[in-house]
Scaffold this active site. Sequence first.
Site, PDB file in Angstrom:
ATOM      1  N   GLU A 154       0.800  -1.224   0.000  1.00 37.39           N
ATOM      2  CA  GLU A 154       0.000   0.000   0.000  1.00 37.39           C
ATOM      3  C   GLU A 154       0.829   1.268   0.000  1.00 37.39           C
ATOM      4  OE1 GLU A 154      -0.545  -2.628   1.938  1.00 37.39           O
ATOM      5  OE2 GLU A 154      -2.590  -3.271   1.533  1.00 37.39           O
TER       6      GLU A 154
ATOM      7  N   HIS B 199      -9.583  -4.618  11.611  1.00 39.44           N
ATOM      8  CA  HIS B 199     -10.295  -4.497  10.330  1.00 39.44           C
ATOM      9  C   HIS B 199     -11.609  -3.741  10.452  1.00 39.44           C
ATOM     10  CE1 HIS B 199      -7.483  -7.624   9.046  1.00 39.44           C
ATOM     11  NE2 HIS B 199      -7.904  -7.513   7.818  1.00 39.44           N
TER      12      HIS B 199
HETATM   13  C1  TPP Z   1      -1.730  -4.261   4.665  1.00 47.79           C
HETATM   14  C2  TPP Z   1      -2.793  -5.200   4.223  1.00 47.79           C
HETATM   15  N1  TPP Z   1      -3.219  -5.163   2.950  1.00 47.79           N
HETATM   16  C3  TPP Z   1      -4.175  -6.007   2.527  1.00 47.79           C
HETATM   17  C4  TPP Z   1      -4.736  -6.907   3.375  1.00 47.79           C
HETATM   18  C5  TPP Z   1      -5.826  -7.867   2.892  1.00 47.79           C
HETATM   19  N2  TPP Z   1      -5.249  -9.215   2.798  1.00 47.79           N
HETATM   20  C6  TPP Z   1      -5.375 -10.079   3.810  1.00 47.79           C
HETATM   21  S1  TPP Z   1      -4.546 -11.488   3.528  1.00 47.79           S
HETATM   22  C7  TPP Z   1      -4.039 -10.999   2.019  1.00 47.79           C
HETATM   23  C8  TPP Z   1      -3.182 -11.912   1.203  1.00 47.79           C
HETATM   24  C9  TPP Z   1      -1.890 -12.248   1.860  1.00 47.79           C
HETATM   25  O1  TPP Z   1      -1.232 -13.276   1.214  1.00 47.79           O
HETATM   26  P1  TPP Z   1       0.070 -13.973   1.773  1.00 47.79           P
HETATM   27  O2  TPP Z   1       0.956 -12.975   2.403  1.00 47.79           O
HETATM   28  O3  TPP Z   1       0.637 -14.790   0.673  1.00 47.79           O
HETATM   29  O4  TPP Z   1      -0.438 -14.912   2.952  1.00 47.79           O
HETATM   30  P2  TPP Z   1      -1.453 -16.139   2.882  1.00 47.79           P
HETATM   31  O5  TPP Z   1      -2.820 -15.567   3.049  1.00 47.79           O
HETATM   32  O6  TPP Z   1      -1.258 -16.833   1.595  1.00 47.79           O
HETATM   33  O7  TPP Z   1      -1.117 -16.986   4.065  1.00 47.79           O
HETATM   34  C10 TPP Z   1      -4.526  -9.725   1.749  1.00 47.79           C
HETATM   35  C11 TPP Z   1      -4.299  -8.990   0.499  1.00 47.79           C
HETATM   36  C12 TPP Z   1      -4.296  -6.886   4.717  1.00 47.79           C
HETATM   37  N3  TPP Z   1      -4.829  -7.690   5.635  1.00 47.79           N
HETATM   38  N4  TPP Z   1      -3.318  -6.051   5.104  1.00 47.79           N
END
Ligand code: TPP
Lengths: 454, 329
Positions: free
Chosen positions: A188, A257
């Site tokens: 972000e 959230h």
């Molecule tokens: C700063 C931020 N941006 C966006 C989100 C929304 N979000 C939650 S999980 C996620 C994906 C994360 O993927 P990864 O780091 O690969 O972890 P995984 O869920 O695969 O364990 C997103 C975009 C968030 N929680 N925090």
Amino acid sequence: MATEILMPALSPTMEEGTLAKWLKKEGDTISAGDIIAEIETDKATMEFEAVDEGIMGKILIAEGTENVKVNTPIAVLVEDGEEVPADAGQSAPAAEAAPAVAAAPAPAAAAPAAPKVDQSPDWPEGTPMKTQTVREALRDAMAEEMRRDPDVFLMGEEVGEYQGAYKISQGMLDEFGSKRVIDTPITEHGFAGIATGAAFGGLKPIVEFMTFNFAMQAIDHIINSAAKTLYMSGGQMGAPMVFRGPNGAAARVGAQHSQDYAAWYAQIPGLKVVMPYSAADYKGLMKQAIRDPNPVIFLENEILYGKSFEVPVLDDFTIPFGKAKVCRSGNDVTIVSFGIGMTYALEAAEKLAEDGIDAEVIDLRTLRPLDYDTVIASVMKTNRMVTVEEGWPVGSIGNHLSAYVMTHAFDYLDAPVLNCTGKDVPMPYAANLEKHALVTTAEVIDAVKQVTYR
Amino acid sequence: MAARKPAAQANVSKEELLSYYRDMLLIRRFEEKAGQLYGMGLIGGFCHLYIGQEAVVVGLEACTKEGDKRVTSYRDHGHMLACGMDANGVMAELTGREGGYSKGKGGSMHMFSKEKHFYGGHGIVGAQVPLGAGLAFSDKYRGNDNVTFAYFGDGAANQGQVYETYNMAELWDLPVIFVIENNQYAMGTSVARSTKSTSLYGRGEAYGIKGEEVDGMSVLAVKEAGERAVAHCRAGKGPYILEVKTYRYRGHSMSDPAKYRTREEVQKMREERDPIEQIRAMLLTGSHASEDDLKKIDKEIKDIVNESAEFAKTSPEPALDELWTDIYA
Ligand SMILES: Cc1ncc(C[n+]2csc(CCOP(=O)(O)OP(=O)(O)O)c2C)c(N)n1
Ligand SMILES: [Mg+2]
């Protein structure tokens, strides 16, 4: 010609200092860059270099002298063979004053002059209407503006191939392609900065935050880069862009959230802040936001995304910023709200009507600019006000409106203004606690009964 | 460096294999139950299941000693069970009840246990990475030889704060193991769609941090790599990166339609690489356990999970005055 050497300011806060030591004596030849004295500031001992060249004609302030005001002549420099003028050192220690400017215009006077209220309809009478969800209205608004202006593009996490984390950008990648509907990594702070830079470069980015909770990662660019640049550049360049996404509590998504940022962003000069309730407002205000030459914070709501409203069928339809909407007129009390808060405000008004209390309900729609006139005019009529919002109580929009009404319509108030807000706690996860953390219709009804002394 | 094949397979004891089997199966069954309770409306909000990734946390927990710390993202149920937190307390937090680890106030994404040195449960992608380095900082400051495991996803690996942390962690020789759980997707975005620098562990090189890629479907491979990382950290040589290649079988959260990958892709992984099946096969072919022995274990696990669900359903909701507690110390 003799030149006075003045006591220098050697730190941003220094007003006076100690002339600790002279390193040159009268009669010495001085070249530019020579260290002529040591001066103690409030922070450190600094070396003082000569700017001009000549001969040290006369030392006016002896070494060891404390509290020498900045700009006091401390020595006189003469040319070879020149006499030290008799009045050397007599000039007053004054910084060169800047030329006078016209006085800044005073903020609006505190007189309850009849406010100018614009309650003209948002679209011409007889316009055909269709039922749309907030989600569809938002997508249509963005798509229409992207068809109209090739400089508009959408950027954010999962906006393209995934069709939007909350399906707002559904179909947009297909229509506009990956040049204009851009999937970003989860970065972000980086992409908000890149979008702001693109806006400096003349494009009109729409930045989607998956939710505004994640915009906290990017808030430095939103405020320091996007909001302040027009001012800092003296009007040369700014950031015509939209930061948008769901804001506030969804359902049981916990403390990190579930935050309402309305009051945070509304505090920032240089930002415009929009927080609509109905689908028609989402559409008209989003189109306006994209066309606005300033950074606009567009606060949406996940719970409202699926809600349906009547939306005018018009080729081009915008709603100006700073125009509140009187959604229900009444005489007994003014309820002011915005965004999802309107759900509680309207529901409370319905129930209050059954008890014979006739509430006027105002939807602010934009928080910056804010339509003070519509609020004041209503309070002048009802003499009572209750505000409703989901965010925290301290420094809330309701607090601000209360102060404004007190300043501008004090004599019209028959009761203290009451603010209905979310509770002053992080959002709990447990179902029962979450219900109590949020503002409720019952609380609004209660507040209205208090201010109407029922 | 390509993923190493676990060298020591042959020397793994029966007890060790059985404990991996048990620990991984507990996570799997627990998560299946959580998914079921979510479907019944007993769990709300976001709920991110760990199914498929069990070998990562079980393999690494096998390298820890008392005092070691761990911190992770919202996908945290497995980590909590693996570090010995009580299934009842975890499940009751999922249902938002008084008996939960955070008294129902945190939820699926935000649980903590001081006793087990589990520091959460963080909802903001990437935030746990500097927090993990900070935990390691506290151990180094105190002069003990504890290490911290900071788990994060492939998506999180693109966050700027990760690289700020890498820089300081190496600069100050912090005893932190950065565990990248590369399950190949960040929500709907595959690694290749989010970066051209797809060797995630390799990015540490720019900061002078050692790292390696690990087969995250093999608990033995994870354990072996984990031992190397832990030895490095405990010896005071600074941080270490493990990029553990794993896979999540379920959607990102319960509300993910998962259209970004094919059913076949998931099916193939399940059939050919499943971490629990691998250990199960080893136990059986090595004659360490009979079908009946394993059935007994399955039953034990099922009982623990059923009991946790029962506890989570019957534990009362938190008292209303809990709304106002724990805001200030
Ligand atoms: C700063 C931020 N941006 C966006 C989100 C929304 N979000 C939650 S999980 C996620 C994906 C994360 O993927 P990864 O780091 O690969 O972890 P995984 O869920 O695969 O364990 C997103 C975009 C968030 N929680 N925090
Ligand atoms: Mg991932």
